[in-house]
Design an enzyme around this catalytic site. Structure first.
Site, short mmCIF file in Angstrom:
data_model
loop_
_atom_site.label_atom_id
_atom_site.label_comp_id
_atom_site.label_asym_id
_atom_site.label_seq_id
_atom_site.Cartn_x
_atom_site.Cartn_y
_atom_site.Cartn_z
N SER A 1 -80.59 -48.04 -46.56
CA SER A 1 -80.86 -47.95 -47.99
C SER A 1 -79.62 -48.07 -48.85
O SER A 1 -79.72 -48.10 -50.06
CB SER A 1 -81.57 -46.64 -48.30
N ASP B 1 -84.57 -41.96 -56.39
CA ASP B 1 -85.06 -41.11 -55.30
C ASP B 1 -86.10 -40.10 -55.70
O ASP B 1 -86.36 -39.18 -54.94
CB ASP B 1 -83.88 -40.36 -54.69
N HIS C 1 -77.00 -41.37 -50.66
CA HIS C 1 -77.31 -42.25 -51.79
C HIS C 1 -76.29 -42.05 -52.89
O HIS C 1 -75.47 -41.14 -52.85
CB HIS C 1 -78.72 -41.97 -52.32
#
Lengths: 180, 173
Positions: free
Chosen positions: B51, B115, B90
């Site tokens: 990701s 998210d 992230h």
């Protein structure tokens, strides 16, 4: 002393040590280069329009109905000096900073990933921001805000660095358009 | 091949066993010491998902630092949503800071959306103090792929154990 196993062991140990030193040398040299030897990139940005609406900022069940702002802007930036031989990618983003009680806020409205030096010359006009701004409190109340361009240089190996341009674009959130 | 239980051999075997334990405990100490220095429960993590591509690929190793009271927008953080055990790496895209706490919204570079769907029900922001276990400061590519192979591929685990056993036997001779 000279069995096959020991030779393999010594060889692997040597390879590991050399790789480790190489990785450290690469990281340190590219950090020095980024810090002392790169020019400051030229940046110019201009906010064309900002629009405050009421509703769900994005599609999805998790977003509350609140005030959110959409922006359109121009951006010209020459980020080529930031690319060293150890730069894997440059993550560039435009962030809006605005005050509040009790929270000071900063929101990314647009981002881009630049993977080589040729693509680092940005010349964008009249683009819509990728992300809309919505506040923790749900309202803007005409606050003042500042746009700035920032970037994160990701190396092939070593330390990541963050930096920002010195140009700032100031604006104020317009009041919510009352018509529904 | 089994150690003969006479005096000198027994001591030799015990010394070898002790050395082995010493290696294990020194590694453990190093790991915990690094945890203390960086203030993070897991100071070195391996990237498991795609990701954050193209920045991080599966198998890259990230070094974390958790002594910053406030992280910044653009930083890459590793966090555990409260109640879940999966660490997620992230980038911080939103940040609301007060004197008491910091609320963050994160997004993977390679994901289209932020998210919000990964957080708990009715949770709109992450809490820096409680859920972030560190921000990424340094990066080494690929080396961690071995651990992914070992944890996901049972065949690889057996091969490694067989290989280690074989080497141990070989060394005796």
């Amino acid at each position: 002393m000279f069995s096959t196993f020991q030779r393999i062991q010594q060889y692997c140990g040597f390879v590991t040590t050399v790789t480790l030193f190489l990785a450290v040398a690469i990281s340190v040299s590219s950090i020095i280069q980024e810090h002392y030897f790169t020019d400051i990139p030229r940046i110019s940005m201009n906010l064309q329009s900002i629009d405050v609406r009421f509703g769900k900022p994005h599609i999805g069940y998790n977003y509350k109905r609140q005030e959110y702002a959409l922006m359109k802007f121009d951006l010209e930036a020459d980020l080529t000096p930031l690319f060293t031989w150890n730069t894997k990618q440059l993550f560039v983003y435009l962030a809006a900073t605005y005050p509040g009680k009790p929270y000071a806020n900063k929101v990314v409205v647009w981002d881009a990933i630049i993977r080589n030096k040729e693509d680092a010359l940005l010349s964008l006009s009249d683009i819509t921001a990728d992300y809309s701004i919505y506040d923790v409190t749900g309202k803007f109340n005409g606050r003042n805000a500042t746009l700035s361009l920032e970037w994160n240089a990701q190396p092939y190996v070593g330390l990541l660095t963050w930096n920002k341009g010195s140009e700032r674009e100031r604006f104020a959130f317009p009041q919510l358009t009352p018509a529904r | 091949m089994l150690p003969q239980l006479s005096g000198a051999n027994l001591r030799q075997s015990l010394t070898q066993a002790l050395n082995f334990c010493l290696v294990l405990t020194t590694t453990f100490m190093f790991w915990k010491g690094l945890s203390v220095v960086t203030n993070s429960p897991s100071p070195i993590v391996v990237v498991l998902s795609g990701s954050m591509e193209p920045a991080f690929q599966r198998g890259d190793i990230l070094f974390l630092w958790n002594r910053e009271a406030r992280v910044k927008v653009g930083d890459i953080v590793v966090y555990n949503v409260k109640g879940r055990d999966i660490p997620i790496v992230h980038r911080v895209v939103r940040n609301h800071v007060s004197s008491k706490k910091q609320l963050l919204l994160t997004k993977g570079d390679n994901n289209a959306m932020d998210d919000l769907d990964l957080y708990a029900h009715r949770q709109y922001y992450l809490d820096r103090e409680q859920e972030v276990i560190g921000s990424v400061k340094a990066y080494v590519p690929w080396i961690g792929y071995v651990t992914i192979l070992l944890s996901e591929n049972l065949w690889a685990k057996y091969m490694l154990l067989a290989g280690m056993g074989f080497l141990a036997v070989l060394q005796r001779d």
